[in-house]
Design a protein around this motif. Structure first.
Motif, PDB file in Angstrom:
ATOM      1  N   UNK A 118       0.841  -1.200   0.000  1.00  0.00           N
ATOM      2  CA  UNK A 118       0.000   0.000   0.000  1.00  0.00           C
ATOM      3  C   UNK A 118       0.877   1.253   0.000  1.00  0.00           C
ATOM      4  N   UNK A 119       1.921   1.222   0.814  1.00  0.00           N
ATOM      5  CA  UNK A 119       2.830   2.372   0.882  1.00  0.00           C
ATOM      6  C   UNK A 119       3.460   2.645  -0.483  1.00  0.00           C
ATOM      7  N   UNK A 120       3.855   1.571  -1.163  1.00  0.00           N
ATOM      8  CA  UNK A 120       4.509   1.712  -2.468  1.00  0.00           C
ATOM      9  C   UNK A 120       3.525   2.180  -3.540  1.00  0.00           C
ATOM     10  N   UNK A 121       2.234   1.905  -3.321  1.00  0.00           N
ATOM     11  CA  UNK A 121       1.224   2.407  -4.261  1.00  0.00           C
ATOM     12  C   UNK A 121       1.132   3.931  -4.179  1.00  0.00           C
ATOM     13  N   UNK A 122       1.382   4.477  -2.983  1.00  0.00           N
ATOM     14  CA  UNK A 122       1.179   5.918  -2.783  1.00  0.00           C
ATOM     15  C   UNK A 122       2.107   6.730  -3.684  1.00  0.00           C
ATOM     16  N   UNK A 123       3.369   6.249  -3.896  1.00  0.00           N
ATOM     17  CA  UNK A 123       4.213   7.005  -4.835  1.00  0.00           C
ATOM     18  C   UNK A 123       4.385   6.265  -6.167  1.00  0.00           C
ATOM     19  N   UNK A 124       3.431   5.401  -6.452  1.00  0.00           N
ATOM     20  CA  UNK A 124       3.320   4.782  -7.768  1.00  0.00           C
ATOM     21  C   UNK A 124       4.491   3.860  -8.108  1.00  0.00           C
ATOM     22  N   UNK A 125       5.149   3.327  -7.079  1.00  0.00           N
ATOM     23  CA  UNK A 125       6.128   2.273  -7.350  1.00  0.00           C
ATOM     24  C   UNK A 125       5.368   1.004  -7.724  1.00  0.00           C
ATOM     25  N   UNK A 126       4.118   0.906  -7.272  1.00  0.00           N
ATOM     26  CA  UNK A 126       3.215  -0.157  -7.724  1.00  0.00           C
ATOM     27  C   UNK A 126       1.968   0.506  -8.288  1.00  0.00           C
ATOM     28  N   UNK A 127       1.424  -0.095  -9.347  1.00  0.00           N
ATOM     29  CA  UNK A 127       0.185   0.411  -9.930  1.00  0.00           C
ATOM     30  C   UNK A 127      -0.995  -0.250  -9.235  1.00  0.00           C
ATOM     31  N   UNK A 128      -2.036   0.521  -8.923  1.00  0.00           N
ATOM     32  CA  UNK A 128      -3.211  -0.114  -8.322  1.00  0.00           C
ATOM     33  C   UNK A 128      -4.128  -0.612  -9.439  1.00  0.00           C
ATOM     34  N   UNK A 129      -4.908  -1.661  -9.120  1.00  0.00           N
ATOM     35  CA  UNK A 129      -5.768  -2.276 -10.138  1.00  0.00           C
ATOM     36  C   UNK A 129      -7.182  -1.687 -10.118  1.00  0.00           C
ATOM     37  N   UNK A 130      -7.641  -1.319  -8.939  1.00  0.00           N
ATOM     38  CA  UNK A 130      -8.997  -0.784  -8.838  1.00  0.00           C
ATOM     39  C   UNK A 130      -9.069   0.163  -7.657  1.00  0.00           C
ATOM     40  N   UNK A 131     -10.097   1.013  -7.650  1.00  0.00           N
ATOM     41  CA  UNK A 131     -10.252   1.987  -6.585  1.00  0.00           C
ATOM     42  C   UNK A 131      -9.631   3.313  -6.965  1.00  0.00           C
ATOM     43  N   UNK A 132      -9.604   4.220  -6.008  1.00  0.00           N
ATOM     44  CA  UNK A 132      -9.039   5.539  -6.246  1.00  0.00           C
ATOM     45  C   UNK A 132      -7.989   5.823  -5.184  1.00  0.00           C
ATOM     46  N   UNK A 133      -6.861   6.380  -5.606  1.00  0.00           N
ATOM     47  CA  UNK A 133      -5.814   6.749  -4.658  1.00  0.00           C
ATOM     48  C   UNK A 133      -5.307   8.117  -5.066  1.00  0.00           C
ATOM     49  N   UNK A 134      -5.390   9.087  -4.164  1.00  0.00           N
ATOM     50  CA  UNK A 134      -4.915  10.419  -4.526  1.00  0.00           C
ATOM     51  C   UNK A 134      -4.019  10.990  -3.435  1.00  0.00           C
ATOM     52  N   UNK A 135      -3.070  11.808  -3.872  1.00  0.00           N
ATOM     53  CA  UNK A 135      -2.162  12.497  -2.964  1.00  0.00           C
ATOM     54  C   UNK A 135      -2.337  13.988  -3.201  1.00  0.00           C
ATOM     55  N   UNK A 136      -2.618  14.723  -2.160  1.00  0.00           N
ATOM     56  CA  UNK A 136      -2.786  16.171  -2.249  1.00  0.00           C
ATOM     57  C   UNK A 136      -3.854  16.532  -3.292  1.00  0.00           C
ATOM     58  N   UNK A 137      -4.913  15.729  -3.346  1.00  0.00           N
ATOM     59  CA  UNK A 137      -6.025  16.035  -4.233  1.00  0.00           C
ATOM     60  C   UNK A 137      -5.850  15.596  -5.670  1.00  0.00           C
ATOM     61  N   UNK A 138      -4.661  15.009  -6.006  1.00  0.00           N
ATOM     62  CA  UNK A 138      -4.461  14.564  -7.387  1.00  0.00           C
ATOM     63  C   UNK A 138      -4.280  13.058  -7.432  1.00  0.00           C
ATOM     64  N   UNK A 139      -4.903  12.426  -8.417  1.00  0.00           N
ATOM     65  CA  UNK A 139      -4.815  10.974  -8.544  1.00  0.00           C
ATOM     66  C   UNK A 139      -3.366  10.543  -8.724  1.00  0.00           C
ATOM     67  N   UNK A 140      -3.025   9.369  -8.173  1.00  0.00           N
ATOM     68  CA  UNK A 140      -1.674   8.834  -8.310  1.00  0.00           C
ATOM     69  C   UNK A 140      -1.581   8.063  -9.621  1.00  0.00           C
ATOM     70  N   UNK A 141      -0.726   8.507 -10.513  1.00  0.00           N
ATOM     71  CA  UNK A 141      -0.451   7.767 -11.740  1.00  0.00           C
ATOM     72  C   UNK A 141      -1.427   8.025 -12.880  1.00  0.00           C
TER      73      UNK A 141
END
Lengths: 268, 326
Positions: A61-84
Motif C-alpha cells: 500500500x505504501x509503495x502504491x502511494x508514490x506509484x512504485x506499484x500500480x493499483x488495479x482498482x479503486x481511487x488513490x490520490x495524494x494532495x487532491x491529485x490521482x496517483x499515476x
C-alpha cells in the motif's frame, strides 16, 4: 529543531483536504490479491502508523502511494491529485513517465534496506536528486544537504561512503536524502527493521523530530512505542484489508477486533 | 590452593614463551621446485645458445619504422574497434533489457548473429562487401538517395577491419554490460525512482556507475583479446603488426626472429593494458569496500619509508632501552 526541518512544515500545510486519500484500493500480483479494498485518509501534518503481520499488504500500500506499484482498482490520490493517472471528462489517462517522476519528487520515501547509492558519499547522495531532478545549483544544494545532515546528526559523516557507515547512520542519511527534495509527504517502509536494536533509537529520534515540524508521515512499522508516542493515528492491516484504525492509544490498549488483539499479544 | 599457585606461575614466567617447533618437511615441494628449475635452465640455455633465434636480427628490426607503423595500426584498430564495441554494447544491452519486445528481440538477433559466426568470416565478408553492394547510397529508406559511393573505395581494408572487429565486439560487450546492469540491486532503481529520477537519469547516474565494477574486468579482458584478434586483419591486407612483420620476413626469410619481434610488442602492449585496467578497477571500486587497498606503488613507497625510518632510528636508540626490555 533547526531551520530546514521547519521549512519542510511550511509546504505541508499549503493545500486543503486530506494529503492521502485511498478509496477501495485493490492490488494483485498475478493471482495473489494483496490489497482487497483499502480505505484510508491521512490528514495534513498527520503521522499515521501502519502495523500488521508480514504479508498483510502494508508495504505494498505504501509503495502504491508514490506509484512504485500500480493499483488495479479503486481511487488513490495524494494532495487532491490521482496517483499515476489524470482524470479528464470522466476518462482516466495514464501519466507520462515525466509526470510520474515529477509527482514522485514531491513524496519522500525511506526504505527498510536504506538503498543509499553506494558509489556516492553521504553528501553526494543527498544532493543528487535536487541537482539532477530539480536543477538546483550545486552550491545551493550542498548548503541544503549540509543543513539536513546536521538535522539528522550526520554532519561529521558527509564525506563518508555508505559502506563506512552503520545501519542507523545510513538510514539517517537516507532520511536526509528524501527531505532534500522538500517533499510534502514522507513514506517510511519499516525504516528500523533492518537495524541492530541499539541503533533503532537514533533513527526513531530523527523521525520524532521530523514529526514535530508538522510533516505528513505514513510509517509502516513494528515499533509500537513509536506508534503510541508519535503517531496521530494507527491502522492495523491484515490479509489486505484495514481491520481497525483509530488513535494509537485506543487501538493498542483496547483493540476492538480479535485479529488485532491476537497480533498485539504476539508483538507487545 | 589453586588460586595462589596460578598467580605464582604467572609471576614466575611473565609473558608466554614464543613457540619454537620443528617445522613439517615438504619433500614433494622440493622435488617439484627442482624440476621447474631444470626446465627453466633448459629454456634459458636454448634461448642463449641456439643462434637461430637471431637475437641480433630481433634487435635490428624491433624499432624499425615498418614494425612501428604496424604497431600503430594495431593500436588504432584496437582502440577504434573497442570504442565501437563498447558504445554498441551499451546500446544493445539497454535494448535487450527493454520491455518493448521488438527492441529486445532485435538485440537478441544481433547478438545471436555476430556471436554465432567466426570473426574471421565477418572480416572477409566486410572486405568483400563490394560483391554484394557495388554502390552504397545514403538517403530516405525506400525513397530517394542523396549520396552515392563506390563500395570498393568506401570500404577500404582498414574500414572493413574496423567494421568487422567493432560490430563483432559489440555483441560480446552487450552481454558484459547486460550482466553488469543486472548485478545492480533492484532497491537502487526504486530509490532513484522514489526521488523522482527518470529512467534515463537512473541508468546514467545510478545503475551504470555501479554496473562498472562488474563490467570493467571482462572489458579489460576483451581489450587484451582485441589487441591480439586485430592480427586477423592481416588476412585482409591491413598492415598491422603481424602483417608488417610478415611482409618483412617474406623478403628476408627471417621468419622466427620477426615473429618474436611481434610477440614481444604484443606482450608489452598487454602488460600496459593490464596495469591500466588495475587503476580503472580501483577507481570504480570506491564505495564498494570500506577503504581501498594500496596500489603496488603506494605499498612500495610506504615500505621504503618504513625501512628508511627504521634504519634512521636504530643508531639513535640509547643502548639502555633495549636492555630494559629484556
Amino acid at each position: 529543531m533547526s531551520t530546514s526541518f521547519e521549512a519542510q512544515a511550511a509546504t505541508a500545510f499549503a493545500g486543503t483536504g486530506p494529503m492521502v486519500l485511498a478509496e477501495q484500493v485493490h492490488k494483485s500480483f498475478g493471482l495473489l490479491e494483496v490489497l482487497k479494498g483499502i480505505d484510508i485518509e491521512v490528514g495534513r501534518g498527520e503521522v499515521m502508523c501502519i502495523i500488521g503481520p508480514s504479508g498483510s499488504g502494508k508495504s505494498t500500500f505504501l509503495r502504491c502511494i508514490n506509484h512504485l506499484e500500480k493499483i488495479d482498482a479503486g481511487r488513490l490520490s495524494v494532495d487532491g491529485e490521482l496517483v499515476g493517472y489524470r482524470q479528464q471528462g470522466g476518462k482516466l489517462y495514464e501519466l507520462r513517465d515525466r509526470e510520474v517522476c515529477a509527482k514522485r519528487a514531491e513524496i519522500g520515501m525511506v526504505f527498510q534496506q536504506f538503498n543509499l547509492f553506494p558509489h556516492m558519499t553521504a553528501l553526494e547522495n543527498v544532493i543528487e536528486a535536487p541537482v539532477r531532478v530539480r536543477k538546483m545549483p550545486k552550491n545551493e544544494a550542498t548548503d541544503l544537504a549540509n543543513q539536513l545532515l546536521a538535522d539528522t546528526g550526520m554532519e561529521d559523516k558527509a564525506s563518508a561512503y555508505p559502506k563506512q557507515l552503520s545501519g542507523g547512520q545510513q538510514q539517517r542519511v537516507a532520511i536526509a536524502r528524501a527531505l532534500a527534495m522538500r517533499p510534502k509527504l514522507m513514506l517510511f517502509d519499516e525504516p528500523t527493521s533492518a537495524l541492530d536494536p541499539e541503533l533503532v533509537g537514533e533513527v526513531l529520534g530523527v523521525m520524532r523530530n521530523l514529526a514535530k515540524t508538522g510533516m505528513t508521515m505514513v510509517v509502516v512499522t513494528h515499533e509500537m512505542g513509536f506508534a503510541r508516542e508519535v503517531g496521530d493515528s494507527l491502522v492495523f492491516m491484515d490479509d489486505g484489508v484495514v481491520v481497525e484504525s483509530g488513535r494509537p492509544r485506543d487501538v493498542l490498549s483496547n483493540p476492538q477486533h480479535e485479529r488485532t488483539s491476537a497480533f498485539l499479544s504476539k508483538v507487545l | 590452593m589453586t588460586t595462589p599457585r596460578t598467580a605464582q606461575t604467572a609471576e614466575r614466567t611473565g609473558p608466554p614463551e614464543v613457540i619454537k617447533a620443528v617445522p613439517v618437511r615438504h619433500p614433494g615441494r622440493w622435488v617439484a621446485a627442482a624440476v621447474v628449475l631444470v626446465l627453466v635452465a633448459m629454456l634459458v640455455n636454448t634461448l642463449v645458445t641456439n643462434p637461430r633465434f637471431g637475437w641480433n636480427i630481433i634487435g635490428q628490426y624491433f624499432l624499425s619504422s615498418r614494425v612501428l607503423t604496424g604497431l600503430g595500426y594495431t593500436i588504432l584498430l584496437t582502440v577504434v574497434a573497442m570504442a565501437i564495441g563498447i558504445v554498441l554494447g551499451v546500446l544493445l544491452a539497454v535494448m535487450r533489457l527493454s520491455v518493448n519486445p521488438l527492441l529486445s528481440g532485435a538485440s537478441w538477433v544481433y547478438i545471436w548473429f555476430f556471436r554465432g559466426t567466426p570473426v574471421l568470416v565477418q572480416l572477409l565478408f566486410w572486405f568483400n562487401l563490394a560483391f554484394l553492394y557495388p554502390r552504397i547510397s545514403l538517403g530516405v529508406p525506400f525513397g530517394p538517395a542523396f549520396v552515392h559511393g563506390n563500395a570498393n573505395s568506401l570500404i577500404t581494408a582498414l574500414a572493413a577491419a574496423i567494421l568487422g572487429l567493432g560490430l563483432n565486439e559489440g555483441a560480446y560487450m552487450a552481454e558484459i554490460v547486460r550482466a553488469g546492469i543486472l548485478s545492480v540491486d533492484h532497491g537502487q532503481i526504486e530509490a532513484a525512482q522514489a526521488v523522482g529520477m527518470s529512467r534515463a537519469l537512473t541508468m546514467r547516474r545510478i545503475i551504470l556507475p555501479q554496473a562498472m565494477r562488474v563490467i570493467i574486468p571482462p572489458t579489460g579482458n576483451e581489450t587484451i583479446s582485441m589487441l591480439k584478434t586485430s592480427s586477423l586483419a592481416s588476412v585482409i591486407t591491413v598492415t598491422e603488426l603481424l602483417y608488417a612483420v610478415q611482409l618483412i620476413y617474406s623478403v628476408n626469410f627471417q621468419t622466427i626472429p620477426l615473429l618474436i619481434v611481434a610477440s614481444i610488442w604484443y606482450l608489452i602492449m598487454t602488460s600496459v593494458l593490464t596495469i591500466g585496467q588495475y587503476y580503472v578497477e580501483r577507481y570504480y571500486a570506491r564505495g564498494a569496500a570500506r577503504s581501498l587497498p594500496l596500489t603496488p606503488l603506494q605499498r612500495l613507497r610506504r615500505n621504503l619509508v618504513i625501512t628508511h625510518d627504521r634504519l634512521a632510528k636504530q643508531p639513535m636508540q640509547p643502548p639502555g632501552e633495549s636492555g630494559e626490555r629484556r
